[in-house]
Design an enzyme around this catalytic site. Structure first.
Site, PDB file in Angstrom:
ATOM      1  N   ARG A   1      19.947 -14.515   8.615  1.00  0.00           N
ATOM      2  CA  ARG A   1      19.709 -14.404  10.048  1.00  0.00           C
ATOM      3  C   ARG A   1      20.830 -13.523  10.603  1.00  0.00           C
ATOM      4  O   ARG A   1      21.985 -13.654  10.196  1.00  0.00           O
ATOM      5  CB  ARG A   1      19.754 -15.786  10.726  1.00  0.00           C
ATOM      6  CG  ARG A   1      18.746 -16.782  10.187  1.00  0.00           C
ATOM      7  CD  ARG A   1      17.329 -16.360  10.424  1.00  0.00           C
ATOM      8  NE  ARG A   1      17.090 -16.020  11.809  1.00  0.00           N
ATOM      9  CZ  ARG A   1      16.079 -15.255  12.204  1.00  0.00           C
ATOM     10  NH1 ARG A   1      15.261 -14.731  11.350  1.00  0.00           N
ATOM     11  NH2 ARG A   1      15.916 -15.003  13.481  1.00  0.00           N
TER      12      ARG A   1
ATOM     13  N   ASN B   1      13.771 -19.138  17.118  1.00  0.00           N
ATOM     14  CA  ASN B   1      14.899 -20.046  17.320  1.00  0.00           C
ATOM     15  C   ASN B   1      14.442 -21.492  17.417  1.00  0.00           C
ATOM     16  O   ASN B   1      15.031 -22.383  16.806  1.00  0.00           O
ATOM     17  CB  ASN B   1      15.646 -19.691  18.615  1.00  0.00           C
ATOM     18  CG  ASN B   1      16.639 -18.564  18.400  1.00  0.00           C
ATOM     19  OD1 ASN B   1      16.878 -18.147  17.282  1.00  0.00           O
ATOM     20  ND2 ASN B   1      17.209 -18.088  19.485  1.00  0.00           N
TER      21      ASN B   1
ATOM     22  N   GLU C   1      11.885 -13.877  19.260  1.00  0.00           N
ATOM     23  CA  GLU C   1      13.232 -14.425  19.068  1.00  0.00           C
ATOM     24  C   GLU C   1      13.301 -15.877  19.543  1.00  0.00           C
ATOM     25  O   GLU C   1      13.823 -16.748  18.858  1.00  0.00           O
ATOM     26  CB  GLU C   1      14.275 -13.615  19.851  1.00  0.00           C
ATOM     27  CG  GLU C   1      14.365 -12.143  19.499  1.00  0.00           C
ATOM     28  CD  GLU C   1      14.837 -11.886  18.085  1.00  0.00           C
ATOM     29  OE1 GLU C   1      15.227 -12.834  17.390  1.00  0.00           O
ATOM     30  OE2 GLU C   1      14.787 -10.718  17.658  1.00  0.00           O
TER      31      GLU C   1
END
Lengths: 101, 164
Positions: B121, B50, B46
């Site tokens: 997303r 990002n 994650e």
């Protein structure tokens, strides 16, 4: 390896070993192509081969859910192992998606 | 046993896999449970994703076999730094980028909030990092970059006694 198959009015999506952002684009794109071109009502995600998934996988499911739910379609997740199940539960997806071990 | 490692890689989507496998290998000698390992891998994935897509805006590679999705733009050169530290059975992971930074951190951390809904997303990235790690800290300054710091206590504890 992921693959797509239409059986009756169901789109079966076999997910790859690792579902991350890198893989997600292609899967969304292909799934949507089937949703547009074939007479598909429900989507089944098969997690049999999947050992890893992050929030990108939730995005895949959520996006497809939005597209078919308004037309009365349902989303299923099958062959869901423990790790994948945790992710689905944590994100609240298990309330929208029929999860079958 | 205390241990440290650092990894610097291009902000390309292909490297998400590299990052999480590296961290998994880094803690492997502690005999972590499958659940712990999967928690750490998800959280790292994650944070790195990002950095790549939000920090640097690198959306290409967002497809298979090097095909580029129409919505994917140019490649913005940039590096993501991943640092891991293991001390007394506690894992510290830092993911750092010099990308565009986050304007409103608390907004970004809200579950389901995403600036890229068109890319499917989910907006669950920070929620997963928080859920799967024991501690999460986000520092960011717009225009300069973002640093994510995560900590997790490994239940398997420290090095097997007697081996050192």
């Amino acid at each position: 390896m992921e693959n797509f198959q239409v059986i009756d009015n169901c789109l079966m999506v076999k997910l790859p070993e690792e579902v991350d952002h890198y893989q997600a684009g292609y899967i969304c794109q292909e799934a949507d192509r089937f949703l547009m071109e074939e007479n598909v009502c429900h989507v089944v995600f098969d997690f049999e081969d999947t050992v890893f998934m992050d929030s990108s996988g939730i995005g895949i499911i959520m996006g497809r859910y939005k597209k078919i739910a308004c037309l009365g379609g349902k989303v299923y997740a099958i062959n869901v192992g423990r790790q994948i199940r945790r992710i689905l539960d944590l994100s609240g997806m298990s309330a929208l998606v029929e999860v079958l071990a | 046993m205390n241990n440290e490692m650092e990894l610097l890689f291009d902000a390309r989507s292909t490297n998400e896999g590299l990052a999480r496998v590296a961290v998994a290998a880094f803690v492997a000698h502690l005999n972590p449970t499958l659940e712990e390992l999967s928690d750490i891998k998800t959280a790292v994935s994650e944070a790195v994703t990002n950095a790549i897509i939000h920090g640097y805006g690198n959306l290409q590679g967002y497809s298979r076999h090097g095909e580029v999705r129409p919505s994917a733009g140019d490649y913005f050169p940039g590096k993501v730094r991943l640092a891991c530290k293991l001390a007394d059975g506690v894992l510290d992971v830092t993911v750092e980028d010099q990308g565009k930074g986050i304007e409103d951190i608390s907004k970004a951390m809200e579950p389901l909030y995403t600036t890229m809904p068109e890319l499917d997303r989910s907006g669950m990235g920070f929620a997963f990092m928080e859920a799967f790690m024991d501690h999460l800290e986000v520092e960011s300054s717009p225009g300069k970059g973002t640093r994510i710091h995560m900590r997790k206590k490994m239940t398997s504890g420290s090095w097997i006694p007697g081996e050192e």
